[in-house]
Design a protein around this motif. Structure first.
Motif, PDB file in Angstrom:
ATOM      1  N   TYR A 162       2.206 -10.329   8.331  1.00  0.00           N
ATOM      2  CA  TYR A 162       1.478  -9.757   7.198  1.00  0.00           C
ATOM      3  C   TYR A 162       0.877  -8.395   7.543  1.00  0.00           C
ATOM      4  O   TYR A 162       0.240  -8.225   8.587  1.00  0.00           O
ATOM      5  CB  TYR A 162       0.367 -10.713   6.775  1.00  0.00           C
ATOM      6  CG  TYR A 162      -0.656 -10.118   5.849  1.00  0.00           C
ATOM      7  CD1 TYR A 162      -0.299  -9.718   4.558  1.00  0.00           C
ATOM      8  CD2 TYR A 162      -1.980  -9.955   6.254  1.00  0.00           C
ATOM      9  CE1 TYR A 162      -1.238  -9.167   3.698  1.00  0.00           C
ATOM     10  CE2 TYR A 162      -2.925  -9.417   5.404  1.00  0.00           C
ATOM     11  CZ  TYR A 162      -2.548  -9.021   4.132  1.00  0.00           C
ATOM     12  OH  TYR A 162      -3.480  -8.479   3.279  1.00  0.00           O
ATOM     13  N   LEU A 163       1.073  -7.416   6.647  1.00  0.00           N
ATOM     14  CA  LEU A 163       0.439  -6.110   6.753  1.00  0.00           C
ATOM     15  C   LEU A 163      -0.459  -5.921   5.531  1.00  0.00           C
ATOM     16  O   LEU A 163       0.007  -6.065   4.397  1.00  0.00           O
ATOM     17  CB  LEU A 163       1.486  -4.991   6.787  1.00  0.00           C
ATOM     18  CG  LEU A 163       2.374  -4.882   8.022  1.00  0.00           C
ATOM     19  CD1 LEU A 163       3.372  -3.755   7.829  1.00  0.00           C
ATOM     20  CD2 LEU A 163       1.539  -4.645   9.261  1.00  0.00           C
ATOM     21  N   PRO A 164      -1.736  -5.612   5.709  1.00  0.00           N
ATOM     22  CA  PRO A 164      -2.607  -5.349   4.556  1.00  0.00           C
ATOM     23  C   PRO A 164      -2.040  -4.204   3.711  1.00  0.00           C
ATOM     24  O   PRO A 164      -1.490  -3.239   4.252  1.00  0.00           O
ATOM     25  CB  PRO A 164      -3.946  -4.964   5.210  1.00  0.00           C
ATOM     26  CG  PRO A 164      -3.897  -5.585   6.566  1.00  0.00           C
ATOM     27  CD  PRO A 164      -2.454  -5.512   6.991  1.00  0.00           C
ATOM     28  N   PRO A 165      -2.164  -4.292   2.392  1.00  0.00           N
ATOM     29  CA  PRO A 165      -1.572  -3.272   1.514  1.00  0.00           C
ATOM     30  C   PRO A 165      -2.015  -1.841   1.809  1.00  0.00           C
ATOM     31  O   PRO A 165      -1.241  -0.906   1.629  1.00  0.00           O
ATOM     32  CB  PRO A 165      -2.030  -3.708   0.113  1.00  0.00           C
ATOM     33  CG  PRO A 165      -2.276  -5.167   0.236  1.00  0.00           C
ATOM     34  CD  PRO A 165      -2.782  -5.380   1.630  1.00  0.00           C
ATOM     35  N   ASN A 166      -3.266  -1.662   2.266  1.00  0.00           N
ATOM     36  CA  ASN A 166      -3.731  -0.292   2.500  1.00  0.00           C
ATOM     37  C   ASN A 166      -3.141   0.335   3.746  1.00  0.00           C
ATOM     38  O   ASN A 166      -3.371   1.524   4.020  1.00  0.00           O
ATOM     39  CB  ASN A 166      -5.265  -0.251   2.560  1.00  0.00           C
ATOM     40  CG  ASN A 166      -5.822  -1.029   3.742  1.00  0.00           C
ATOM     41  OD1 ASN A 166      -5.164  -1.929   4.266  1.00  0.00           O
ATOM     42  ND2 ASN A 166      -7.040  -0.705   4.149  1.00  0.00           N
ATOM     43  N   THR A 167      -2.325  -0.424   4.514  1.00  0.00           N
ATOM     44  CA  THR A 167      -1.656   0.170   5.676  1.00  0.00           C
ATOM     45  C   THR A 167      -0.361   0.873   5.290  1.00  0.00           C
ATOM     46  O   THR A 167       0.175   1.642   6.094  1.00  0.00           O
ATOM     47  CB  THR A 167      -1.345  -0.903   6.744  1.00  0.00           C
ATOM     48  OG1 THR A 167      -0.441  -1.870   6.196  1.00  0.00           O
ATOM     49  CG2 THR A 167      -2.618  -1.581   7.219  1.00  0.00           C
ATOM     50  N   PHE A 168       0.148   0.603   4.097  1.00  0.00           N
ATOM     51  CA  PHE A 168       1.386   1.259   3.682  1.00  0.00           C
ATOM     52  C   PHE A 168       1.304   1.866   2.281  1.00  0.00           C
ATOM     53  O   PHE A 168       2.290   2.378   1.763  1.00  0.00           O
ATOM     54  CB  PHE A 168       2.570   0.280   3.744  1.00  0.00           C
ATOM     55  CG  PHE A 168       2.398  -0.979   2.932  1.00  0.00           C
ATOM     56  CD1 PHE A 168       2.582  -0.988   1.555  1.00  0.00           C
ATOM     57  CD2 PHE A 168       2.074  -2.175   3.561  1.00  0.00           C
ATOM     58  CE1 PHE A 168       2.447  -2.140   0.813  1.00  0.00           C
ATOM     59  CE2 PHE A 168       1.940  -3.345   2.828  1.00  0.00           C
ATOM     60  CZ  PHE A 168       2.123  -3.326   1.451  1.00  0.00           C
ATOM     61  N   SER A 169       0.131   1.816   1.646  1.00  0.00           N
ATOM     62  CA  SER A 169      -0.032   2.418   0.325  1.00  0.00           C
ATOM     63  C   SER A 169      -1.444   2.996   0.210  1.00  0.00           C
ATOM     64  O   SER A 169      -2.271   2.854   1.119  1.00  0.00           O
ATOM     65  CB  SER A 169       0.204   1.381  -0.778  1.00  0.00           C
ATOM     66  OG  SER A 169      -0.902   0.488  -0.859  1.00  0.00           O
ATOM     67  N   ASP A 170      -1.718   3.648  -0.918  1.00  0.00           N
ATOM     68  CA  ASP A 170      -3.015   4.294  -1.123  1.00  0.00           C
ATOM     69  C   ASP A 170      -3.995   3.412  -1.896  1.00  0.00           C
ATOM     70  O   ASP A 170      -4.986   3.916  -2.431  1.00  0.00           O
ATOM     71  CB  ASP A 170      -2.822   5.620  -1.881  1.00  0.00           C
ATOM     72  CG  ASP A 170      -2.003   6.619  -1.083  1.00  0.00           C
ATOM     73  OD1 ASP A 170      -2.111   6.595   0.156  1.00  0.00           O
ATOM     74  OD2 ASP A 170      -1.261   7.409  -1.693  1.00  0.00           O
ATOM     75  N   VAL A 171      -3.746   2.106  -1.964  1.00  0.00           N
ATOM     76  CA  VAL A 171      -4.637   1.236  -2.736  1.00  0.00           C
ATOM     77  C   VAL A 171      -6.010   1.157  -2.075  1.00  0.00           C
ATOM     78  O   VAL A 171      -6.147   1.231  -0.850  1.00  0.00           O
ATOM     79  CB  VAL A 171      -4.063  -0.197  -2.871  1.00  0.00           C
ATOM     80  CG1 VAL A 171      -2.762  -0.202  -3.637  1.00  0.00           C
ATOM     81  CG2 VAL A 171      -3.890  -0.841  -1.506  1.00  0.00           C
ATOM     82  N   ASP A 172      -7.030   1.002  -2.925  1.00  0.00           N
ATOM     83  CA  ASP A 172      -8.373   0.731  -2.422  1.00  0.00           C
ATOM     84  C   ASP A 172      -8.463  -0.740  -2.021  1.00  0.00           C
ATOM     85  O   ASP A 172      -7.654  -1.580  -2.462  1.00  0.00           O
ATOM     86  CB  ASP A 172      -9.421   1.031  -3.496  1.00  0.00           C
ATOM     87  CG  ASP A 172      -9.521   2.518  -3.803  1.00  0.00           C
ATOM     88  OD1 ASP A 172      -9.205   3.324  -2.908  1.00  0.00           O
ATOM     89  OD2 ASP A 172      -9.900   2.870  -4.938  1.00  0.00           O
ATOM     90  N   VAL A 173      -9.446  -1.062  -1.197  1.00  0.00           N
ATOM     91  CA  VAL A 173      -9.637  -2.444  -0.782  1.00  0.00           C
ATOM     92  C   VAL A 173     -11.116  -2.794  -0.860  1.00  0.00           C
ATOM     93  O   VAL A 173     -11.982  -1.975  -0.524  1.00  0.00           O
ATOM     94  CB  VAL A 173      -9.092  -2.684   0.647  1.00  0.00           C
ATOM     95  CG1 VAL A 173      -9.734  -1.746   1.641  1.00  0.00           C
ATOM     96  CG2 VAL A 173      -9.282  -4.131   1.078  1.00  0.00           C
ATOM     97  N   VAL A 174     -11.408  -3.979  -1.366  1.00  0.00           N
ATOM     98  CA  VAL A 174     -12.772  -4.506  -1.419  1.00  0.00           C
ATOM     99  C   VAL A 174     -12.801  -5.743  -0.540  1.00  0.00           C
ATOM    100  O   VAL A 174     -12.085  -6.724  -0.805  1.00  0.00           O
ATOM    101  CB  VAL A 174     -13.185  -4.871  -2.867  1.00  0.00           C
ATOM    102  CG1 VAL A 174     -14.546  -5.546  -2.877  1.00  0.00           C
ATOM    103  CG2 VAL A 174     -13.179  -3.641  -3.745  1.00  0.00           C
ATOM    104  N   HIS A 175     -13.599  -5.719   0.522  1.00  0.00           N
ATOM    105  CA  HIS A 175     -13.667  -6.847   1.448  1.00  0.00           C
ATOM    106  C   HIS A 175     -14.704  -7.851   0.946  1.00  0.00           C
ATOM    107  O   HIS A 175     -15.854  -7.488   0.687  1.00  0.00           O
ATOM    108  CB  HIS A 175     -14.043  -6.364   2.852  1.00  0.00           C
ATOM    109  CG  HIS A 175     -13.016  -5.452   3.462  1.00  0.00           C
ATOM    110  ND1 HIS A 175     -11.836  -5.919   3.995  1.00  0.00           N
ATOM    111  CD2 HIS A 175     -12.990  -4.093   3.594  1.00  0.00           C
ATOM    112  CE1 HIS A 175     -11.135  -4.899   4.449  1.00  0.00           C
ATOM    113  NE2 HIS A 175     -11.804  -3.778   4.223  1.00  0.00           N
TER     114      HIS A 175
END
Length: 329
Positions: free
Chosen positions: A304-317
């Motif tokens: 698994y790769l978090p989406p923000n490692t390959f795209s410009d999406v924001d992330v809320v933890h």
């Protein structure tokens, strides 16, 4: 001389096959592209001609009677034989030109395959690729040259290879988070608006134990059988939902609601080995392997790769208290 009346016609058996393989009148009608009353009427006609009840109908769909079980076994043989005849006919045609029937889940076809088509069409102008998103499982194998599906085929006659891993994580739109706020904890997500896909229920047996248990506790605000509608509803700010991470590559306006929750689902490519002998089908098989290659497109890898490692999406933890799901059977 009296002509013996016809006991049934082949189309009745095709509808019977669709009904049993899909499990319900509505699913069979959807897959066949006909109305539910037509499925019911044709089943009644078949049962009248045979003189016996073939299925019983309950809240969970249809179940075969004893005579229905025996006829179902023969119908499966007939369906497989029809598929063998088609494959033999295709082997006589090794040309690059012609139609290739591909079955694929909607979100895979719409958000990934369709975006990779320009190069394939340019390189293979004489191949007509027909993509069907309305059939799956055994029905897809009967109606397609190649089937992409989220369950491994049990047909010993077919090749089933792991094409990719789809990693499902929660996504929301910035508009949703601005309006309702982000969940304060993993447990708090149960108080938010949730969008659910009908097929997620079928996939749930493949989900990690905690994810499956938490899902059982959720009360969806939106349920749909259309994965593209689900993604667009999330993008519009309707709700939070589990969506494959590669959607972030296509729709970077999504926001990853990181709950520490990720569901990996294997995407299988299933086909009869004889299809490799048909040039146009082989070209599609090879192309599909290329566009789902994890070394080129890391979001399809097993790990698994978090989406923000390959795209410009924001992330809320979101961390903190986790819900206490009831024990699963």
């Amino acid at each position: 001389m009296t002509t013996k009346p016809q006991l049934f016609d082949w189309d009745d058996l095709r509808i019977f096959h669709a009904l049993v393989s899909s499990g319900s009148m509505s699913s069979a009608a959807r897959k066949l592209g006909i109305g539910q009353p037509t499925v019911s009427r044709r089943l009644e006609q078949l049962e009248t001609r045979i003189g016996a009840r073939l299925v019983t109908r309950g809240a969970d769909g249809v179940e075969l009677t004893d005579i229905g079980e025996r006829i179902w076994a023969q119908v499966q043989i007939m369906q497989n034989t029809a598929g063998d005849i088609e494959r033999i006919a295709h082997q006589a045609d090794r040309a690059d030109a012609g139609t290739v029937h591909l079955a694929a889940p909607e979100v895979v076809a719409g958000y990934w395959i369709a975006r990779q088509l320009p190069s394939f069409v340019e390189a293979n102008p004489l191949i007509n690729l027909e993509i069907n998103t309305r059939v799956d499982g055994e029905m897809a194998l009967d109606q397609s040259d190649i089937s992409l599906q989220m369950t491994e085929s049990k047909r010993m006659s077919h090749v089933a290879t792991e094409l990719a891993t789809l990693h499902y994580v929660p996504f929301a739109a910035r508009a949703y988070l601005d309006t309702y706020g982000a969940p304060k904890s993993v447990a708090d997500v149960l108080n938010h608006r949730i969008a659910d896909l009908v097929s997620y229920r079928e996939q749930q047996t493949h989900w990690p134990k905690e994810a499956s248990a938490i899902k059982q506790m959720m009360n969806p605000s939106l349920t749909t059988d259309n994965s593209l509608a689900l993604v667009e509803a999330v993008r519009a700010g309707t709700a939070i939902s589990m969506i494959p991470t590669y959607a972030a590559k296509v729709q970077p306006d999504l926001v990853h609601v990181d709950l520490g929750l990720e569901v990996p689902i294997t995407l299988w490519m299933v086909y009869h080995p004889d299809q490799r002998r048909v040039t146009r089908v082989r070209k599609v098989l090879d192309w599909l392997r290329e566009i789902f290659d994890g070394s080129l497109y890391p979001w399809f890898r097993k790990d698994y790769l978090p989406p923000n490692t390959f795209s410009d999406v924001d992330v809320v933890h979101v961390r903190g208290e986790r819900p206490r799901p009831r024990a699963l059977d």
